[in-house]
Write an enzyme that holds these catalytic residues in place. Structure first.
Site, short mmCIF file in Angstrom:
data_model
loop_
_atom_site.label_atom_id
_atom_site.label_comp_id
_atom_site.label_asym_id
_atom_site.label_seq_id
_atom_site.Cartn_x
_atom_site.Cartn_y
_atom_site.Cartn_z
N HIS A 108 -2.76 6.54 2.61
CA HIS A 108 -3.93 5.66 1.94
C HIS A 108 -5.14 5.49 2.91
CE1 HIS A 108 -4.07 1.57 0.85
NE2 HIS A 108 -3.67 0.34 1.80
N CYS B 105 1.04 -1.34 -0.12
CA CYS B 105 0.40 -0.20 -0.08
C CYS B 105 1.15 1.17 -0.32
CB CYS B 105 -0.84 0.19 0.70
SG CYS B 105 -1.67 -1.49 1.24
N ASN C 59 -9.92 -0.87 -0.56
CA ASN C 59 -8.11 -0.31 -0.60
C ASN C 59 -7.94 -1.11 -1.49
OD1 ASN C 59 -5.96 -1.01 0.17
ND2 ASN C 59 -6.02 -1.89 2.10
#
Ligand code: ACO
Length: 325
Positions: free
Chosen positions: A252, A113, A282
């Site tokens: 993020h 990520c 996500n």
């Protein structure tokens, strides 16, 4: 000292939308649990046969168009991904061929990520050193292909997408500072154990579902908050700035509660936080990239604004970038 900044942005989200209501029919979960625990309402799922390079190419074409560059003018392509087309070659090589960017050298970054931030900082070094003039940095993921659709603790979290930027020299603003961190002692908290040289693909690895994401979400939650807050503080210090100087935080998008906790821990008062997790979930390396692209395309980020990019992921790795828009 050269100033390196963003010259063009692009994104691609697959058309297929998977809602929480649809997930309720697949695993023992509820829209209420997903929304209150994560902030996610729906996510995008790539079509059959759509690989990370396909998504990345579409995002990259937009970014190149906005930058007013021909593919042949690109010197370097970095794709941040944990769901590359193949184990090798690098997904960036497929993107190069798709674009016809024949003068670019290409490689992938595996920083989950935090991959887009790792990519930005890496490209910045190459441009600063004079190794290249224009770099494409792309975060692209097809996480739906490594998601265990029988595991309710992970399958509600992830989605597919790609975000791209063209990086080059700018007259004003650009990247002011950055910070990258890693704690390799915690690789066990989030990984995809099967299919690599540690556990080569076999009937056993498939039966044990080792080709899917394994995550201890609860453990990660606290570390994510601390690491993202620390990365932001160090990057701000390196830029000689304070929290009060920041206009936009673009974090993020793993969990709305993580985003809120980071902003609270940092004591941001003036800054606005860009959130799109409700629409996409996500998307690992693509999340920060797409959030940046959307914040700019929606006209929210204005010239002169101080923008903080901040991310955390499997590794464990984390990082922050401070930019003046
Ligand atoms: N639906 C309903 N119940 C669920 C679901 C679900 N989808 N998933 C888990 N539960 C249950 C659990 O079984 C547990 O039940 P129990 O109390 O009876 O045992 C309960 O909900 C609580 O589970 P927790 O795991 O403690 O839930 P938590 O509040 O921590 O939320 C989450 C889980 C959303 C994963 C959160 O921990 C999180 O966001 N963690 C961080 C993830 C992250 O940042 N990862 C790094 C980036 S990702 C990357 O790098 C690819």
């Amino acid at each position: 000292m050269k100033r390196i900044g963003i010259l063009g942005l692009g994104k691609y989200l697959p058309e297929k939308v998977l809602t929480n209501a649809e997930l309720e029919k697949m695993v023992d979960t509820s829209d209420e649990w997903i929304l209150t625990r994560t902030g996610i309402k729906e996510r995008r799922i790539a079509g059959q046969g759509q690989a990370a390079s396909d998504l990345a190419t579409k995002a990259a074409r937009q970014a190149l168009k906005e930058a007013g560059l021909k593919p042949t003018e690109v010197d370097m392509i970095i794709v941040a991904t944990i769901t590359g087309d193949m184990q090798f070659p690098a997904t960036a090589c497929f993107v190069q061929a798709n674009l016809g960017a024949k003068n670019a050298f290409c490689f992938d970054i595996s920083a989950a990520c935090a991959g887009f931030i790792y990519g930005l900082v890496t490209a910045q070094q190459f441009i600063t050193q004079g190794e290249c003039n224009y770099a494409l940095v792309i975060g692209s993921e097809v996480l739906s292909t490594v998601t265990d659709w029988q595991d309710r603790s992970t399958c509600v979290l992830f989605g597919d997408g790609a975000g791209a930027v063209v990086l080059g020299e700018v007259k004003s603003g650009g990247i002011l500072s950055s910070y990258l961190g890693c704690d390799g002692t915690k690789t066990g908290l989030l990984n995809l154990p099967g299919g690599g040289s540690r556990n080569p693909t076999s009937q056993k690895t498939v039966e044990q579902r080792m080709h899917y994401i394994k995550m201890q979400g609860n453990e990660l939650f606290k570390i994510a908050v601390m690491s993202m807050a620390e990365a932001a503080q160090i990057a701000l210090k390196r830029a000689g700035l304070k929290c009060a100087d920041v206009q936009w935080i673009i974090p993020h998008q793993a969990n709305l509660r993580i985003i809120d906790a980071v902003a609270k821990r940092l004591g941001f008062v003036n800054a606005k936080v860009y959130v799109n997790i409700e629409r996409y979930g996500n998307m690992s390396s693509a999340s920060t990239a797409i959030a940046l692209v959307e914040a700019v395309q929606e006209g929210l980020v204005k010239k002169g604004d101080i923008v903080l990019l901040d991310a955390f992921g499997a590794g464990l790795v984390w990082g922050a970038v401070i930019m003046e828009w």
